[in-house]
Enzyme design. Structure first.
Site, PDB file in Angstrom:
ATOM      1  N   CYS A 278       0.827  -1.205   0.000  1.00 21.78           N
ATOM      2  CA  CYS A 278       0.000   0.000   0.000  1.00 21.78           C
ATOM      3  C   CYS A 278       0.867   1.263   0.000  1.00 21.78           C
ATOM      4  O   CYS A 278       1.532   1.546  -0.992  1.00 21.78           O
ATOM      5  CB  CYS A 278      -0.976  -0.045   1.168  1.00 21.78           C
ATOM      6  SG  CYS A 278      -2.389   1.067   0.971  1.00 21.78           S
ATOM      7  N   HIS A 363      -3.982  -4.993  -0.047  1.00 25.96           N
ATOM      8  CA  HIS A 363      -3.578  -5.521   1.260  1.00 25.96           C
ATOM      9  C   HIS A 363      -3.599  -7.047   1.221  1.00 25.96           C
ATOM     10  O   HIS A 363      -4.653  -7.663   1.389  1.00 25.96           O
ATOM     11  CB  HIS A 363      -4.530  -5.024   2.355  1.00 25.96           C
ATOM     12  CG  HIS A 363      -4.349  -3.585   2.699  1.00 25.96           C
ATOM     13  ND1 HIS A 363      -3.837  -3.161   3.908  1.00 25.96           N
ATOM     14  CD2 HIS A 363      -4.591  -2.460   1.988  1.00 25.96           C
ATOM     15  CE1 HIS A 363      -3.780  -1.841   3.926  1.00 25.96           C
ATOM     16  NE2 HIS A 363      -4.234  -1.397   2.776  1.00 25.96           N
ATOM     17  N   GLU A 365      -2.634  -9.087   3.372  1.00 21.36           N
ATOM     18  CA  GLU A 365      -2.987  -9.637   4.684  1.00 21.36           C
ATOM     19  C   GLU A 365      -4.478  -9.594   4.954  1.00 21.36           C
ATOM     20  O   GLU A 365      -4.960 -10.153   5.941  1.00 21.36           O
ATOM     21  CB  GLU A 365      -2.237  -8.870   5.786  1.00 21.36           C
ATOM     22  CG  GLU A 365      -2.819  -7.515   6.146  1.00 21.36           C
ATOM     23  CD  GLU A 365      -2.604  -6.427   5.101  1.00 21.36           C
ATOM     24  OE1 GLU A 365      -3.256  -5.375   5.193  1.00 21.36           O
ATOM     25  OE2 GLU A 365      -1.793  -6.636   4.188  1.00 21.36           O
TER      26      GLU A 365
END
Length: 392
Positions: A278, A363, A365
């Site tokens: 990001c 993202h 994750e």
């Protein structure tokens, strides 16, 4: 046969149904019902299209300085879990940082009854304890259409136990510092190094507003995590002899992180296996000679389709960013385009042509969101292991 029973907690909102006003910089006023903490705040008004995960979303440091609008119409029905619960590494289990990062919350309907096996408190109670105002009863569809047409803008969110003077709020808003002028690193980044795990091999994470889920994914790879402040120098990074480095997500304009950009330049020069996520991707882009720009209304949600150009596969990703890498500027760099956004062709990932440097705008994750792209962490692990093999 023994049947185990799970106790389902139920709690009712206590900090709701106050006076509430949402005032936009273009003069538009939305009337609603205030909840959470009674105060007036100012920030950049943005929207998120995710259907679940308000706990993780509100604690994502990338939302610092912003008033968050959730487009899903009913929020708060499963409440908020216990902030003190951590995993075996000491990383908070259900939250992405140690507090709510968004300055305010805008929703259509607040569920005044919260029910869930993991419930610790209601959404309005959580906001009240954290000193954050919220407003419900807003036509979030209309508001989102406005932001998509006009672009994100500054706004004021006023919540009070008494009547609100709109003219006063408008005057205060006109004098508020614009989002683009704010420096967030002093508030979202740690001041001193933090370590999670005891393994010999470590990955350094440069904290420009890192989510806890990134720490968890690195721990799952089997590495100790060394978390360093946003302005850590290359010498400070190398003092830990890391196997790899991650430049984290975070809020604001990447050009306001000059020290991080300088460290990223040296990571590229030294060919240290590095992953940017990001804001970290934008910083790597800038370090490599690309340019960045502010998107009209950004990408925030859990349903953003991205194309991996190496295999032409489409992945559904979780995203939260208002800046991006200019695709035209990549021509002047040693980076290849890796991922693109299926909706608007914006840059979603880059790979260095001959060094162990990768970056993604989304993202991997998740938290919240789909886990389709967790393999990006394995890509970093592969770069690390390639480097180890080459040394033998």
């Amino acid at each position: 046969m023994h049947i185990s029973r799970v106790t389902i907690s139920v709690k009712k909102a206590q900090w709701a149904n106050k006076h509430g006003k949402l005032v936009l910089a273009d003069g538009t006023v939305f009337d609603g019902l205030g909840f959470g903490y009674p105060k007036t705040i100012f920030g950049e008004l943005v929207f998120n299209t995710g259907m679940v995960g308000y706990t993780e979303t509100l604690t994502d440091p990338s939302y610092a300085g912003q008033i968050l609008t959730l487009t899903y119409p009913l929020i708060g029905n499963y409440g908020v879990p216990d902030p003190d619960v951590t995993d075996e590494s000491g990383i908070p289990e259900f939250f992405e940082s140690d507090r709510i990062q968004a300055r305010g919350l805008v929703i259509h309907e607040l569920s005044e009854i919260a029910s869930h096996w993991n419930l610790k408190m209601t959404l309005d109670e959580w906001l009240y304890k954290q000193g954050v105002p919220g407003i419900s009863g807003i036509d979030t569809r209309s508001l989102t259409k406005k932001l998509r047409t006009s672009g994100v803008m500054m706004a004021a969110l006023a919540v009070s136990d008494s009547e609100i003077d709109v003219d006063t709020v408008k005057e205060q808003l006109s004098q508020a510092n614009p989002y683009t002028s704010e420096q967030f690193m002093d508030t979202v980044s740690i001041k001193q190094p933090q370590i999670f795990g005891t393994e010999k091999d470590c990955v350094v994470i440069i904290d420009t507003g890192v989510k806890n889920a990134i720490l968890r994914n690195v721990r799952n790879l089997g590495y100790k995590v060394v978390k360093l402040p946003w302005n850590a120098t290359i010498d400070q990074v190398l003092s830990y002899n890391p196997k790899g480095v991650i430049l984290s997500n975070g809020p604001g304009d990447p050009e306001k992180c000059p020290q991080t950009i300088q460290t990223a330049k040296q990571l590229i020069e030294k060919n240290i296996p590095t992953l940017g996520i990001c804001l970290g991707a934008q910083i790597i882009g800038l370090a490599g000679g690309a340019t960045t720009y502010k998107l009209k209304y950004g990408h925030r949600g859990q349903n953003k389709s991205c194309v991996n150009l190496s295999n032409n596969q489409v992945y559904v990703t979780s995203q939260n960013h208002g800046y991006g890498i200019d695709p035209n500027s990549l021509k002047n760099t040693d980076f290849d385009l890796w991922f693109t956004n299926a909706d608007d062709d914006t840059v979603e990932g880059i790979r260095h042509k001959n060094k162990k440097i990768i970056a993604v705008q989304f993202h991997p994750e998740a938290s919240p969101g789909p886990y389709d792209c967790k393999y990006v962490f394995e890509e970093l692990d592969n770069l690390i292991k390639e480097g180890e093999t080459n040394k033998k």
